[in-house]
Structure formats: structure tokens, C-alpha cells
Scaffold this motif. Structure first.
Motif: not given
Length: 786
Positions: A111-127
């Protein structure tokens, strides 16, 4: 970035990276060896077989995969794509292997790893793409994100949809607005996924009077929205384009956003031009997409990353509705879809991502600037300098045609000149696109058919350059290839109408209108037994056209000829290829007609001769049998007995002439051989008729090929005729001198004959005066004759 590399502590991760590296190296090395050994085909296990009980090792399995991937040598695009994966592609492929390994972790770590992967990728793409405070949904199918957005819009506008379901939609039908320039099949896909009937789709036409013909007509869209509201429908969602699928045009997103806010419509944007949001300079029309409700990105083709999911960025405040719509999920496997992209973005870095998108845009601008300098090349997106798509086509205005190339021909029974010209240009553009694709495979060109413009060639480096490795020199080769083939295209298009008129006024030839043939034209020869109303295969016509094709190819001209079935028919015809400048169309058509007529006459002559010979042999057998019966009656029966006949012939020989029959092939008649036995000479018979000639032989200069116009023109012909006339006069002079010499030496002359000087005709002196250079000495003084 500058931190020293640490050794991977997890042995499974280290082994996974090592195995992936070795597997990719094995596949690529095997492909390289297969290209070097062109003579040996790899044995691919295409036929399914039973599963082996003992199992196989990894090397054998990878060898089988390699055989299945590259066993067919003709699949060039696949082999090229595998060779150009590169290290960043290996990182993306590693993500799929890591996803399978990560899913084996315990729930809390997962859960921790998938949440980190999803949040990082979303943040990078939005920026990167300037979409602030957005959420991301990762999906394999590009259209799947839009389908989820439609579900979210339905749940947002229909509060009782979860309870009442379809009854809510039935009372107030939702309407989804799509542009007429949207990708094909998008509306049908949405209806199938959402369970909506097709009347829920509204196709918005593009501009017809002002602006681009591939941009949505905003005024007409507002009219459609008002009409739907009056009918009790609910305008639900609008799909706008930032780079249409075909041409790359961008809709007026800013104006559409205002319209959607006015009527409460969800605005979704998609298109290849969204990639330019990562650059420093962005056009205002594309920048307006950052204010929309959602957008779909495809970073895989843009960055050359294989097996990377598409991303739909959206803004919504209710997490419960997004969960119901399927945009968010609590399953770790769904969150791990972002893992390949998470790894690839870190590998490339922000500078690498921007550099790849910038390189693709520079390639398109380079080609666009080069094509602007080429005549007869129309660029469809030249007003949008920021578009990374270049669509062009060859077009030439012929005399008497409409100067507007986009004018649609009027509907009538016979196609107009503009319609015929467009079909001709379509075939030439299709040929041009295929030639350029073969010349520069790394360009990634595609040939497409547009409803208004016709056949065009598209260059979209954002979708192909990263995978194919397109560089600036490839673009220069494309521009040079277009310029080199332009004279051939212009000459062929100009000669088409002339060829059609020449064929129409030539007896025995029929012009075949084939819109898919890029050459001068298609012609068919009508023989005597040709059924003009039949569309079936004609064996006699096929035989004539096969002989005609052989004769035309033996001429060794610059034109290419081929035989094939007629368009919309099974009858054979001759296809005349593309032509350069200086082709004599009249001579070409005359040669085709004359050669076909000669082949038909020769075939009929052979058929008639076969019948005549057969009848002649039968007649000769009858006459010889009759002659034997007559000889039997003249000689008597006793002379036919072997011993008695010899004694009678010795005492009283019979003077019988040898009678035979000869068949004259020229006259087609049966003749006696008596003349041959008497005079010991074979009879000459009737003079054979002259062989039919295909056409009059044209005088050609040394080195001049058939169907080429003479460079010297009429002056060379007049000069040749004058020289030949002088030579004829000299020959006549020599002949007259040779006849006068014996008469002058003769001592006697016929009484009453005029003197030699007075024997000439009265017009001879006048003719001699008119031709002072005919070779005779000129007489200036009459006294010198005495």
C-alpha cells in the motif's frame, strides 16, 4: 543526482535487472544475426504443439520467442522498433517485471509503495504539462480514460443515477458533443462502454465559411446546445481537440471553455499538441487546455517508451464519485499501472522529456519551412506554426480548372474537371507518399485520405521520431525527395488530359478512368469480337493485350507499361506509367493502336491460314485418290499385278506423267506439280501481300528514344527535306547526261527529230532558271551554244 551509486541490497531486484538485460541482449543479438544471415530462415514454431513434460530452460524459451517475433523477414517495422528501444525502453519494460514482483509484498508495504508511485507520477505529470491540482488515471486503452470521464460526468449531473439508473437517463437524455474531425470510431466506442444509444451523440461540424476546415464551428455548437435544451435533453460533455487525429488542428479551446461554463458542460481535451505544454513557449489555443475539466495524454509515443500507459488528468472534488466512476481504485494492481512510467520519467528527467518533445517540434518546423519553398505543394497546417504535425499534398492547377483546390465538385452525373483533377492528384499523392516512405523509412510518414482535401501525406514526429530515431538529415532527405519527384508529377498530370483526348479520337481504343492509377492513363483495345456490355474476363482480349505489352516493353522507352484488369471490370487493359517532359502523346497512342491492330490481324491471319491448310489437305487427299483411280483405269488391271505388270511395262512402257499437288500458302489454293517436274523449277506463285504495319515509322535522331519529341523540331525536318531534294536533282542530272552522250556521238539522227538543244520541254528552261543550284553549268551567253 551526484550521490554515489549504492549496491542493490535486494538480491531479487538485482537478479531481475540482470535477467532482463540478458534477455533483451539475447533477443537483439539474435535479430542482428538473422539480418546478417539473409539466406537462412529461422524456424518459427507457428504450429501449436503439446506441452513438454520435462520443461525447458530460459534460453530455449527466449529462442522460441525470438523466432516467433522475427521469423518473418518481411516485417520490417517490428524489427526496426525492437532495435530502437534503447536503454530507456529497457527501463519501461523493467517496470512490468517489477510490478509482478512488488505485488508479492505484504499488504502494508504494498500500500505504501503503490501510493508513493501513484502520487509521484501524478505530481510530475501535472507539473510538466501545467495542469495544477489534478488527479491522474492510468489506462492501457487510449479511449478508456474518456469513457471513465463520461461516467463521472453522468454521476455528477444525475444525482439519482446510482439509485434509479437508466430511468433517469430516459427522462432526460444526455448529449455528448464530438467534433466532425474527431478520431474515427470514438463515438461508437463511448456508446458501447456507457450503454447509451447512438442518438445521445451529437456530431458538431467544422467551419465551412471562415477559419480552418478542421476546427469545430463554435457558433453552430451553441445553436445545437440551445436546441437540445429546448427538446428536454441534457448537454453533458464536449470533446475538443488540441491537434486533430488527421491534420493536427487545434480547436478554439478558450471559446469552447466559456461556452461550457455557460451551459454547465464538461470539457475534455485530447490531441497530440498537448505535448507542447511541456515547452517554454506554448500557443494560446493549446495553453487554454490547462483550464479544462480533463485531458488525455499519451507520453509513450511522445517519449519513445514502449508498454507505457496513457494518462487522463482530471479535476474533481468528490472522491466518492471518482471511485464509482472507476477513476480511482483501492486495488494495488491498478495503482501499479503507473510503475513503468514512474521509472521512465525518472530515467529521462525533466530536461530529457523537454528535449525529446522539442526535437520533434523542430523536425516538423524544419520540414514545413522546406516545403514552403517547393512549388505545387500545399501545406494544410501552415497557419499553426506551433503544431508538431505537417500535412501536405501535391496540387497543380490545370488550365480551365477551378483555382480553389478545396472546392467540392458539384453533384452531377458526370464528374467535373475539378473532380477529375482531384482524383488524379489523389493517385499521384498516394504514389508520392509511398515513394517517400521507401526512401526514408525513419521518417514515419503516413498516407491518409481526407474528406475535403483528398489524399495527403502526414509527418507527425511526436508520434514516431522517438521510436524510429528521426533526425534532421532525414527531414532534409524528405524535402529533397519531394523536389526531385515534382517534375515527374507535374508532367504526368499535364499529359493526362492530352492522353485522354488522343485515345478518345483513336479508333479501336477506349480510355479507362482509373482513379487509383498514378500514371498517364489506362487504355483498352477493343477487338472485333469484344462484347462492350460484358464485364467478364475476355480471353481473346487478354491475349492481344499480353502481346501488346510485350511489344511496348521491347521498344525500350522511358515509359513503364503494365497489364492488369480494368477498374470495376475483369477485362484486360494497358496501364501507362508516369512520364517526364518531352513525351509525344500522339505517337504513343498511335503506336498502341497500331500495334494492337497488327497483333489482332496476325492472330486472325494465323487462324484463317490454319483453316485453309486443313481444307487444302483434305482437298489434296481427294484429288490424289481420284488421280490414282484414273491411272488404274488407263493402265488396266494387268499392269497392277507385280510380275505381269513388270513384263507388260518392259514390252510396252506407259508414258505417264508424274502428278502431284502443291499447296500455295500465299494464295490459299491447291496447284498441280506438273510444272515443277517439266521445267525443274519451283513456281513463284502469287506475290505475297504486304505485312500490316503498326504505324508509320517516325524519323528519330541518333540516341532519341521512342515517344520522345524531337529536340530540333520542324527546322530539322525542313533541312533534311531540302538536302534530299538537292540529291534527287543531282541524280536526275547524271541520268540525263548519261542518255545524251550516245546520241551526240551518233553520226546519224532520226529524220525529223529536233536538235538536242531544242528537244527539251518548254518548262525545262524555266525550271532550270528557278533552280540555279541544281548542279548544271549556267549558260550566260546564247552565242556560246553555237
Amino acid at each position: 543526482m551526484d550521490a554515489p551509486r549504492e549496491k542493490i541490497a535486494d538480491p531479487t531486484l538485482a537478479e531481475m535487472g540482470k535477467n532482463l538485460k540478458e534477455a533483451m541482449k539475447m533477443l537483439e543479438d539474435s535479430q542482428r544475426r538473422s539480418e546478417e544471415e539473409n539466406g537462412k530462415k529461422l524456424v518459427s514454431g507457428d504450429i501449436p504443439g503439446p506441452l513438454q513434460g520435462s520443461g525447458q530452460d530460459m534460453v530455449s524459451i527466449l529462442q522460441l520467442v525470438q523466432n516467433l517475433m522475427h521469423g518473418d523477414e518481411d516485417e520490417e517495422p517490428q524489427s526496426t522498433r525492437v532495435q530502437n528501444i534503447g536503454e530507456q525502453g529497457h527501463i519501461a519494460l523493467l517496470g512490468h517485471s517489477l510490478g509482478a514482483y512488488i505485488s508479492t509484498l505484504d499488504k502494508e508495504k504494498l500500500r505504501k509503495l503503490t501510493t508513493r508511485i501513484l502520487s509521484d507520477t501524478t505530481l510530475w505529470l501535472c507539473r510538466i504539462f501545467r495542469y495544477e491540482n489534478g488527479c491522474a488515471y492510468f489506462h492501457e486503452e487510449e479511449r478508456e480514460g474518456l469513457a471513465k470521464i463520461c461516467r463521472l460526468a453522468i454521476h455528477s449531473r444525475y444525482e439519482d443515477f446510482v439509485v434509479d439508473g437508466f430511468n433517469v437517463l430516459y427522462n432526460k437524455k444526455p448529449v455528448i458533443y464530438l467534433s466532425a474531425a474527431a478520431r474515427p470510431g470514438l463515438g461508437q466506442y463511448l456508446c458501447n462502454q456507457l450503454g447509451l444509444p447512438f442518438p445521445c451523440l451529437c456530431r458538431v461540424p467544422c467551419n465551412t465559411m471562415f477559419g480552418s476546415q478542421h476546427q469545430m464551428d463554435v457558433a453552430f455548437l451553441e445553436k445545437l446546445i440551445k436546441d437540445d435544451i429546448e427538446r428536454g435533453r441534457l448537454p453533458l460533455l464536449l470533446v475538443a481537440n488540441a491537434g486533430t487525429a488527421a491534420v493536427g488542428h487545434t480547436d478554439k479551446i478558450g471559446r469552447l471553455k466559456e461556452l461550457c461554463e455557460q451551459y454547465g458542460i464538461w470539457l475534455h481535451v485530447e490531441g497530440v499538441n498537448l505535448a507542447t505544454l511541456a515547452l517554454g513557449y506554448v500557443s494560446s489555443s493549446v495553453l487554454a487546455a490547462t483550464k479544462c475539466h480533463s485531458m488525455t495524454l499519451t507520453p509513450g509515443p511522445w517519449l519513445g517508451l514502449p508498454a507505457v500507459p496513457a494518462v487522463t488528468l482530471y479535476k474533481h472534488d468528490d472522491p466518492a464519485l471518482t471511485l464509482v466512476a472507476g477513476l480511482t481504485s483501492n486495488k494495488p494492481a491498478d495503482k501499479l499501472r503507473a510503475l513503468p512510467l514512474w521509472l521512465s520519467l525518472q530515467y529521462l528527467g525533466l530536461d530529457g522529456i523537454v528535449e525529446r518533445i522539442k526535437h520533434a517540434c523542430q523536425l516538423s518546423q524544419r520540414l514545413q519551412e522546406s516545403l514552403k519553398k517547393v512549388d505545387h505543394i500545399k501545406i494544410l497546417v501552415e497557419d499553426e506554426l506551433s503544431s508538431p504535425v505537417v500535412v501536405f499534398r501535391f496540387f497543380q492547377e490545370l488550365p480551365g480548372s477551378d483555382p480553389d483546390p478545396d472546392a467540392v465538385p458539384a453533384p452531377s452525373g458526370a464528374p467535373s474537371a475539378v473532380g477529375r483533377e482531384r482524383h488524379s492528384c489523389d493517385a499521384l499523392n498516394r504514389w508520392l507518399g509511398e515513394q517517400l516512405k521507401q526512401m526514408v523509412p525513419a521518417s514515419g510518414l503516413t498516407v491518409m485520405d481526407l474528406e475535403v482535401e483528398g489524399t495527403c501525406v502526414r509527418f507527425s514526429p511526436l508520434m514516431t521520431a522517438a521510436a524510429l530515431g528521426t533526425r534532421a538529415e532525414h527531414v532534409d532527405q524528405l524535402a529533397a525527395g519531394v523536389g526531385a519527384r515534382l517534375p515527374l508529377l507535374t508532367c504526368t498530370l499535364q499529359l493526362r488530359e492530352e492522353f485522354k483526348h488522343e485515345v478518345a479520337r483513336t479508333a479501336g481504343l477506349v480510355y479507362v478512368d482509373d482513379p487509383n492509377w498514378p500514371g498517364i492513363g489506362v487504355v483498352r483495345y477493343e477487338h472485333a469480337n469484344d462484347d462492350k456490355n460484358s464485364l467478364k474476363l475476355d480471353p481473346e482480349g487478354e491475349k492481344i493485350h499480353a502481346g501488346l505489352l510485350k511489344k511496348l516493353n521491347e521498344l525500350e522507352s522511358d515509359l513503364a507499361f503494365k497489364m492488369g484488369p480494368e477498374y470495376k471490370s475483369m477485362k484486360s487493359c494497358i496501364y501507362v506509367g508516369m512520364a517526364s517532359d518531352g513525351v509525344d502523346v500522339s505517337e504513343l497512342v498511335e503506336t498502341i493502336a497500331g500495334t494492337a491492330r497488327e497483333i489482332e490481324e496476325n492472330s486472325r491471319l494465323l487462324e484463317n491460314m490454319t483453316e485453309v491448310v486443313r481444307k487444302g489437305i483434305q482437298e489434296a487427299q481427294v484429288q490424289l485418290q481420284k488421280a490414282n483411280e484414273e491411272r488404274l483405269l488407263e493402265e488396266g488391271v494387268l499392269r497392277q499385278i507385280p510380275v505381269v505388270g513388270s513384263v507388260l511395262n518392259w514390252f510396252s512402257p506407259v508414258q505417264a506423267s508424274q502428278k502431284g499437288r502443291t499447296f500455295n500458302l500465299t494464295a490459299g489454293s491447291l496447284e498441280s506439280t506438273e510444272h515443277t517436274y517439266v521445267y525443274k523449277v519451283q513456281g513463284s506463285g502469287v506475290t505475297p501481300p504486304q505485312t500490316p504495319s503498326a504505324t508509320r515509322t517516325k524519323q528519330r535522331l541518333p540516341g532519341q528514344k521512342p515517344f520522345k519529341k524531337s529536340l530540333r523540331g520542324s527546322d530539322a525536318v525542313s533541312e533534311t527535306s531540302s538536302v534530299s531534294h538537292v540529291e534527287d536533282l543531282e541524280k536526275m542530272e547524271h541520268l540525263s547526261c548519261g542518255q545524251d552522250a550516245p546520241e551526240a556521238d551518233s553520226p546519224e539522227q532520226h529524220p525529223g527529230a529536233p536538235p538536242a538543244a531544242e528537244a527539251e520541254q518548254p518548262g525545262a528552261l524555266e525550271d532550270r532558271a528557278q533552280h540555279p543550284d541544281d548542279g548544271r553549268p549556267q549558260v550566260e551567253d546564247p552565242e556560246s551554244l553555237r
